[in-house]
Enzyme design. Structure first.
Site, PDB file in Angstrom:
ATOM      1  N   SER A 113      -1.432   5.528   4.808  1.00  0.00           N
ATOM      2  CA  SER A 113      -0.456   4.173   5.599  1.00  0.00           C
ATOM      3  C   SER A 113      -1.923   2.868   5.534  1.00  0.00           C
ATOM      4  CB  SER A 113      -0.247   4.178   6.621  1.00  0.00           C
ATOM      5  OG  SER A 113       1.346   5.275   6.379  1.00  0.00           O
TER       6      SER A 113
ATOM      7  N   HIS B 104      -6.614  -5.262  16.035  1.00  0.00           N
ATOM      8  CA  HIS B 104      -6.801  -7.358  16.373  1.00  0.00           C
ATOM      9  C   HIS B 104      -7.792  -8.010  17.499  1.00  0.00           C
ATOM     10  CE1 HIS B 104      -3.924  -8.292  13.751  1.00  0.00           C
ATOM     11  NE2 HIS B 104      -3.448  -7.321  13.411  1.00  0.00           N
TER      12      HIS B 104
ATOM     13  N   CYS C  13       1.349   8.476   8.178  1.00  0.00           N
ATOM     14  CA  CYS C  13       2.636   9.290   7.517  1.00  0.00           C
ATOM     15  C   CYS C  13       2.456  10.919   7.796  1.00  0.00           C
ATOM     16  CB  CYS C  13       2.673   9.081   5.916  1.00  0.00           C
ATOM     17  SG  CYS C  13       2.654   7.893   5.159  1.00  0.00           S
TER      18      CYS C  13
END
Length: 75
Positions: free
Chosen positions: A28, A33, A48
């Site tokens: 995945s 950020h 996953c």
């Protein structure tokens, strides 16, 4: 030991404006950020399967950012 497979990574850092980084994983992705002006970082660790090490990645991010507060949502 859980291991995720990195397919590619990309990061952008602007002076005094934090970092945006993403790692595309076979399982995945992980994105980060940061906003240094508010001492905030948001890390999205999406996998996953638990065998991919999402918990270990969260603990690593917490230590790397010297986080004093962590909020975790699992589904």
């Amino acid at each position: 030991i859980p291991v995720a497979t990195a397919i590619s990574t990309n990061a952008t850092r602007r002076a005094l404006q934090g970092v945006t980084a993403v790692a595309l994983l076979a399982e995945s992705h992980i994105s980060v950020h940061s906003w240094p002006e508010t001492q905030t970082a948001i890390c999205d660790i999406f996998t996953c399967s638990e065998e991919s090490g999402a918990s270990a990645a969260m603990e690593y991010m917490q230590a790397a950012f010297k986080a004093t507060g962590v909020e975790c949502t699992t589904r």
